[in-house]
Design an enzyme around this catalytic site. Sequence first.
Site, PDB file in Angstrom:
ATOM      1  N   SER A  83      53.125  69.249  19.026  1.00  0.00           N
ATOM      2  CA  SER A  83      52.254  70.405  18.827  1.00  0.00           C
ATOM      3  C   SER A  83      52.983  71.609  18.231  1.00  0.00           C
ATOM      4  O   SER A  83      52.342  72.571  17.838  1.00  0.00           O
ATOM      5  CB  SER A  83      51.593  70.805  20.144  1.00  0.00           C
ATOM      6  OG  SER A  83      52.561  71.163  21.085  1.00  0.00           O
ATOM      7  N   ASP A 117      45.212  77.769  23.160  1.00  0.00           N
ATOM      8  CA  ASP A 117      45.446  76.853  24.281  1.00  0.00           C
ATOM      9  C   ASP A 117      44.422  76.942  25.403  1.00  0.00           C
ATOM     10  O   ASP A 117      44.618  76.332  26.444  1.00  0.00           O
ATOM     11  CB  ASP A 117      46.836  77.117  24.870  1.00  0.00           C
ATOM     12  CG  ASP A 117      47.926  76.555  23.990  1.00  0.00           C
ATOM     13  OD1 ASP A 117      47.594  75.812  23.058  1.00  0.00           O
ATOM     14  OD2 ASP A 117      49.099  76.857  24.243  1.00  0.00           O
ATOM     15  N   HIS A 123      54.808  76.345  23.989  1.00  0.00           N
ATOM     16  CA  HIS A 123      53.992  76.872  22.906  1.00  0.00           C
ATOM     17  C   HIS A 123      54.332  78.330  22.635  1.00  0.00           C
ATOM     18  O   HIS A 123      55.048  78.970  23.389  1.00  0.00           O
ATOM     19  CB  HIS A 123      52.502  76.748  23.234  1.00  0.00           C
ATOM     20  CG  HIS A 123      51.947  75.380  22.962  1.00  0.00           C
ATOM     21  ND1 HIS A 123      50.682  75.019  23.299  1.00  0.00           N
ATOM     22  CD2 HIS A 123      52.493  74.283  22.372  1.00  0.00           C
ATOM     23  CE1 HIS A 123      50.460  73.762  22.949  1.00  0.00           C
ATOM     24  NE2 HIS A 123      51.551  73.288  22.394  1.00  0.00           N
TER      25      HIS A 123
END
Lengths: 180, 167
Positions: free
Chosen positions: A57, A123, A96
């Site tokens: 990701s 998210d 992230h």
Amino acid sequence: MGWIGEQIDSIKSLNFRQVLTQAVSLGMIVTSALIIWKGLMCITGSESPVVVVLSGSMEPGFKRGDILFLHMSKDPIRAGEIVVFNVDGREIPIVHRVIKVHEHQDTGEVDVLTKGDNNFGDDRLLYAHGQLWLHRHHIMGRAVGFLPYVGWVTIIMTEKPIIKFILIGALGLLVITSKE
Amino acid sequence: MHSLGYRVNALLAFAVTILALICGIASFSDNFNSPSPSAEVQVLNINRFRKKLTGDDEVSLTLNISANLESLFTWNTKQVFVFLAAEYETPNNALNQVSLWDSIIPSKERARFSIETTNKYRFIDQGSNLRGKDFNLTMHWHVMPKTGKMFADNLVISGFRLPEAYR
């Protein structure tokens, strides 16, 4: 009989000392690894100072199998930082990037929104049901350093446990049979 | 003493040590680079400015972003992540950072650019404080190395103001 007995005794005593030395040196290896890990925890202030990237990701920045070094300081969290966070009800932490920060005036508590560089949306879908923001206590650390490929060792070992057993077995055999 | 096992072990240990050393040196060499990036941002239009049903203000902007980030690239640079954030203060929040646009720059050749775009992420406030609000547009860049330490810096562009009325 006396001579043979002596020989057996000497072998026995030798073996005992060898075994002892090997056990001690094995213990040294294990404990020094533990000391390094705990020491890193103290220095970085993060409960897991090194993490392996498990998903794509964050590509092309971080690929699967890369490792990240984390640091957790008192500094406030700001947009753009790559953080590792835990979501309630999820076992595996996520790496992230922070895209939104709202820092409250009176309490200093932060509302943080994250997104993976390679993901289309933010998210909120990954968070717990109904959760809109991450808070300070969700965040385990921010990424400060990067090393490619090294994490593949742990990925292979967790996904193919048989390789782990073979490796541990071979190492154990080596320790037992080595003469030095 | 000089069995195959020992030789292989010694060779592997030496190779790993050298590799780690080279990674360390590569990362350290980034410190000698003193970049001088430049960025310019204009708000071309305010497309929409309203209060959502939840009571939060939302703005849609058209932006012109031009930047030259070539000097950030060294031989140890994998990519540069660049993003533009609106930053402002409200009575409740000491700091609000809302990312409006971002991009991944994979190589030095593409580090000089000029684009016209609407905001990629929604510009939503926590509450209804955006009418007549002064805000900064800050260009942030995060340099991701091939190995080693990551760098980040930013350039604050101030003097933007949202209109007094919804439209």
